[in-house]
Enzyme design. Structure first.
Site, PDB file in Angstrom:
ATOM      1  N   GLY A  77       0.827  -1.215   0.000  1.00  0.00           N
ATOM      2  CA  GLY A  77       0.000   0.000   0.000  1.00  0.00           C
ATOM      3  C   GLY A  77       0.855   1.257   0.000  1.00  0.00           C
ATOM      4  O   GLY A  77       1.957   1.285  -0.567  1.00  0.00           O
ATOM      5  N   SER A  78       0.381   2.289   0.681  1.00  0.00           N
ATOM      6  CA  SER A  78       1.020   3.611   0.623  1.00  0.00           C
ATOM      7  C   SER A  78       2.411   3.637   1.224  1.00  0.00           C
ATOM      8  O   SER A  78       3.132   4.621   1.067  1.00  0.00           O
ATOM      9  CB  SER A  78       0.154   4.628   1.359  1.00  0.00           C
ATOM     10  OG  SER A  78      -1.130   4.635   0.769  1.00  0.00           O
ATOM     11  N   ILE A  79       2.785   2.571   1.941  1.00  0.00           N
ATOM     12  CA  ILE A  79       4.145   2.510   2.505  1.00  0.00           C
ATOM     13  C   ILE A  79       5.173   2.692   1.400  1.00  0.00           C
ATOM     14  O   ILE A  79       6.271   3.197   1.619  1.00  0.00           O
ATOM     15  CB  ILE A  79       4.371   1.155   3.211  1.00  0.00           C
ATOM     16  CG1 ILE A  79       3.311   0.904   4.282  1.00  0.00           C
ATOM     17  CG2 ILE A  79       5.770   1.052   3.796  1.00  0.00           C
ATOM     18  CD1 ILE A  79       3.304   1.897   5.415  1.00  0.00           C
TER      19      ILE A  79
END
Lengths: 378, 630
Positions: free
Chosen positions: B335-337
């Protein structure tokens, strides 16, 4: 008649004190000492082989005592009477053998024992002595070497009990009895040509014997030929026995230290395989010593035979001595893997009673021959 | 003259007889010679062979198990040790009524049906005088009950044995692993001869990975046995020989872990019973300070040898998968990591500059295509530069940046960090995650139409969705690399071995991996600033997690999609089945100026990263600094 050996006999008065006592008791000193040594060594080894049970040794000691008493008693009988009783003993033995086959009490699934109410005994043991006695009786006043008619008679006399005992079945004893008879005939001067001829024929007939053998007997022969084929089964005895003897080395592991015997790897260690215990604990030196003692006994027996006063005593003494050697040789050979396993104990050393008495009675006869000689004036 | 013609020529007969006796003597000597040569052959020539056979006959070698090494945490707290435990054994030959004895033991509630069956199984391979285990670990109460009734149970005995014990219970179970009864398949992979006396073997985690070191060297002692194999008393020289030939086992070496057991426990409780992971790494050397995967289980149940099949099946079939090490083997979409890493690629490949902005209207479409890639914020972020895009986690910025970069350059940058590769840490069963590329897609699919890389796939890679996968351990490792400005260390758990006999400690130096090198080191500063803003500005998605913290953090929130939302549908946390909710993710490093530690938190089906995972990060880091400056 001239006895060239007569000079050897010192007059009674010239004898030492123990010599006089032995003479009075009709005992041959060297032979007795050798026999006592062997029986003593046997007790010694038996103590170790039997797991240090004193009662085992005590029982064996008792048997030695009984056997020695029998020896003493027989030694008192002049050879003349022994000769006269020979056919009757043989006859009685034969009757009992037949009785065994007909009614015999069964021990270990074979018929060897005769139950006479109070005592049970093996008639085959009587025949061990009765057969050579009978054979010697027949040849006593014949011209030697024996003629064809006598040989035929002897053949019947020897083979009848042999076959009866083999039927029990007790092949080991049968062969020994047969051997004692044949050895006697050989000593009687059977012609060399005849010996070679029959010997050759017998060798040729050996394979035929296979068909008359029982399964367990066949198995023993097969095991003998290749014991490693079944190391945990029928080959186990002989393999463990060879390990016991081999691992003894020259000096042995020491008395009571035979691991093969004490850790129960070696079967029948106090009876048929006691020779292996001796080899493990006392090594090559121990075995050779005991063999020398046996040879001394046999040698003394042959000496007595050579000095026998008549044909009967000469032949019988020779036969008894040589048969004794056959015992030792067969037992030692089977334990070392030279011969198939036949149930023959090591004489005087193995645990067991009947054969001890028979053996001692035989030696009693030798002593009788040796001590009842007519001393002729020079 | 009277005797001139006798019937018997006695003299001739005597001569004949003497002659025969000579023959007999010759035979006698020959046969005795034969016998003597046989004896010499056995006792002199082949002596050694028979001596060896005799030795082998009577001596049995009994292997002795070494003591397993002890596992300590970084502060010397014992995490796995060996404690004496009492086991109940039965010696068959001393029991006259086996059925009755077993029945009585069942009545006394000392064994159950299953243990009875196992006993019969074990008994088959033993001899009648061998002790057969009935029960492996008796508690004090059971021991007392057995003692009271001992007189009724001849042949039943109690033996002391060392049993692996984990004093912290289920804590760190996914790091330590556990030991279990040695099985046939275990024996296939180890040197079976070294395990002859060992009953248990490392089944997972450190216990498995360092099995060789922990196990030690087995010793042996020699026993005097008889033909049945029964042990006999040795006397005299034999006894001395047996004592002389005894070889003591060498205990396995102790392990010192990088783990901080206190931090580990804190991290475990910080998850508050939710499924998830926490991984904390010292960025200066790769030491793993905490590695949590929840739920866990109590490893003592395995080592005690008392776990029934039912219990094991229950563990295995549990929907929450307590046996599964999520931190190491769980592949999750990052994800946004992934955004700071994409941004770094953008800077490095000059696809974007520090000042450059885009207009975020809440969605992105590839030119010439209707499909809308939506932002998590429906109304959009408006004019957004890279710094803000990271701070507020703007999706549209990264859709566009990913398109600008193209999958090949994204792949190149992320591969430098180690995406798609296992970190190589010292635990078994580590998954590699997945870093997609054109090449990967060509090989991974069989249908021709599936083997082409589509632009849309590049777009979603920009926000860590699509094919991309990473394990929580990997995410922490990448964050650590970000914190150290490209310096990479292999994450590790064991920092030193200690010889239990000499007490000598052998430190293992940290293992440095190929660093991530940029053309301009100021790119790192840009990303650090942006990740700092995530935590330290009110607009940042991690603001609430860092409020009032005594240290300065940098971080990034994320959520990993479990379930695809349709083009026209709304994603509504409340309406979706809990198990289909997004996984909440959060990574952080601290302190911002001089990074020391990196952390990642994953809460399965936790929803938004900032809300669900952020507080966990805060709790763990607070605990860490508390421990550092008490």
């Amino acid at each position: 008649m001239i006895f060239s050996e007569a000079e050897q006999f010192r007059p009674y008065r010239a004898m030492s004190f123990p010599g006089r006592i032995l003479r009075k008791l009709c005992i041959d000193g060297p032979l007795l000492i050798a026999l006592l040594l062997l029986a003593g060594a046997g007790l010694f080894v038996l103590y170790s082989a039997g797991g240090q049970q004193t009662d085992l040794v005590v029982r064996q000691l008792f048997r030695v005592g009984v056997a020695l008493t029998a020896l003493l008693m027989v030694a008192q009988i002049p050879p003349k009477y022994l000769r006269m009783w020979s056919p009757w003993l043989y006859l009685a033995g034969m009757i009992m053998l037949i009785l065994v086959l007909v009614t015999g009490a069964s021990g270990k699934g074979v018929q060897r024992w005769l139950d006479l109410g109070l005592i049970r005994f093996q008639p085959a043991e009587i025949m061990k002595l009765a057969v050579p006695m009978m054979a010697a009786w027949i040849l006593h006043d014949r011209r030697l070497p024996p003629g064809a008619k006598d040989l035929l008679k002897l053949l019947v006399i020897i083979m009848l009990p042999t076959i009866l005992i083999a039927r029990q079945p007790d092949l080991g004893t049968a062969l020994l009895i047969c051997a004692s008879g044949i050895l006697l005939v050989l000593l009687a001067g059977l012609s060399a040509r005849f010996i070679l001829l029959t010997g050759g024929l017998a060798m040729a007939a050996l394979p035929a014997l296979w068909y008359f053998m029982l399964d367990y007997q066949k198995q023993r022969v097969l095991t003998f030929l290749s014991p490693e084929a079944d190391p945990l089964g029928s080959g186990y005895h002989i393999i463990q026995s060879k390990i016991a003897i081999g691992s003894g080395g020259v000096f042995g592991k020491g008395w009571l230290n035979g691991s093969q015997a004490h850790l129960e790897f070696l079967p029948e260690r106090s009876t048929d395989f006691i020779f292996a215990v001796l080899g493990e604990e006392f090594g090559l030196l121990g075995l050779l010593s005991i063999l020398v003692a046996y040879l001394f006994v046999v040698g003394r027996g042959l000496y007595i035979a050579v000095h026998g006063q008549d044909t009967y005593s000469r032949l019988l003494a020779g036969s008894i001595s040589l048969t004794f050697f056959v015992y030792v040789f067969v037992n030692a050979s089977m334990v070392t893997g030279l011969l198939p396993v036949v149930g023959i104990p090591l004489p005087l050393v193995s645990y067991g009673g009947t054969s001890m008495v028979t053996l001692m009675v035989g030696f009693g006869m030798l002593m009788s021959f040796q001590t009842h000689r007519k001393l002729l004036p020079t | 003259m009277l005797y001139r013609e006798p019937l018997k020529d006695t003299w001739a007969e005597q001569r004949l007889f003497n002659n025969r006796i000579v023959w007999a003597l010759t035979g006698l000597v020959l046969l005795t010679g034969l016998l003597a040569s046989r004896l010499i052959n056995l006792q002199v020539v082949e002596y050694q062979r028979y001596a060896d056979l005799s030795h082998g006959n009577r001596i049995r070698i009994q292997p002795l198990a070494p003591t397993r090494g002890i596992i300590f945490d970084r502060n010397g707290v014992v995490m796995a040790e060996n404690l004496p435990a009492y086991q109940m054994v039965l010696i068959p030959e001393q029991v006259s009524d086996l059925e009755g004895t077993l029945e009585r033991l069942t009545e006394l509630k000392l064994i159950d049906e299953e243990q009875k069956q196992r006993f019969f199984k074990r008994k088959r391979s033993k001899r009648s005088f061998d002790a057969v285990p009935l029960r492996y670990r008796l508690n004090d109460e059971e021991l007392a009950r057995l003692s009271v009734h001992r007189h009724e149970l001849p042949g039943v005995d109690v033996q002391a044995a060392l049993v692996r014990s984990y004093p912290l219970g289920s804590s760190a179970v996914h790091v330590l692993g556990y030991v279990g009864a040695l099985s046939e398949s275990d024996l296939q992979r180890v040197e079976a001869s070294r395990y002859a006396a060992t009953s248990h073997i490392g089944k997972n985690g450190i216990e498995h990975h360092y099995e060789k070191r922990l196990h030690g060297e087995p010793g042996n002692r020699q026993l005097l046995v008889n033909a049945q194999g029964r042990e006999m008393d040795a006397k005299g020289s034999t006894r001395e020989e047996l004592v002389r030939n005894r070889k003591e086992p060498i205990p396995g070496s102790d392990l010192i872990l990088s783990l901080d057991s206190e931090l580990q426990t804190t991290a475990e409780s910080a998850l508050e019973g939710r499924r998830g992971t926490v991984v904390v790494i010292d960025v200066t050397n790769g030491d793993i300070l905490a590695l949590v995967s929840q739920p866990g289980f109590d490893p003592n149940r395995f080592s005690a040898g008392g776990m029934s099949n039912e219990e094991y099946l229950a563990l295995q079939n549990d929907a929450d998968k307590p046996l599964f090490n999520r931190a190491l083997s769980g592949n999750y979409p990052p994800g946004s990591i992934v955004k700071p890493f994409i941004a770094l690629a953008g800077l490095e490949y000059r696809a974007v500059t520090r000042g450059q902005s885009i207009l975020c209207e809440g969605y992105y479409s590839i030119p010439g295509n209707e499909h809308r890639y939506r932002d998590w914020k429906k109304e959009g972020h408006g004019v957004t530069n890279m710094h803000d895009a990271i701070t507020e986690s703007c999706d549209v910025f990264f859709y566009m940046l990913a398109m600008e970069l193209g999958i090949d350059r994204i792949h190149a940058m992320l591969a430098d960090f180690g995406f798609g590769e296992p970190t190589g840490t010292d635990l078994p069963n580590e998954k590699s995650g997945l870093l997609p590329s054109r090449g990967w897609k060509r090989d991974a699919f069989s249908r021709r139409s599936d083997r082409i890389w589509f632009p849309g796939e590049t777009v979603i890679t920009g926000i860590g969705q699509g094919y991309m996968l990473a394990t929580p351990l990997q995410l922490t490792h990448f964050t650590a690399t970000m914190a150290t400005r490209g310096k990479r260390f292999k994450p590790r758990l064991v920092t030193a071995f200690r010889d239990p006999l000499s007490g000598e400690t052998t430190e293992i130096p940290p293992q440095e991996l190929a660093p991530v090198e940029l053309s301009d080191d100021r790119h790192w500063d840009d990303i650090h600033r942006a990740m700092g803003a995530v935590m330290n500005t009110p607009r940042g998605t991690g603001w609430s997690a860092s409020l009032g913290a005594a240290y300065k953090m940098a971080g990034k929130s994320g959520s990993a999609q479990v379930f695809s939302v349709g083009q026209e549908e709304e994603y509504d946390e409340e309406e979706i089945d809990e198990r289909l909710r997004d996984h909440a993710l959060f990574v952080a490093f601290t302190p911002l100026e001089n990074p020391q530690i990196a952390i990642s938190v994953l809460v399965e089906n936790g929803g938004s990263g900032g809300r669900a995972a952020g507080p966990v990060v805060r709790k763990v880091l607070d605990a860490w600094y508390q421990g550092q400056n008490p």
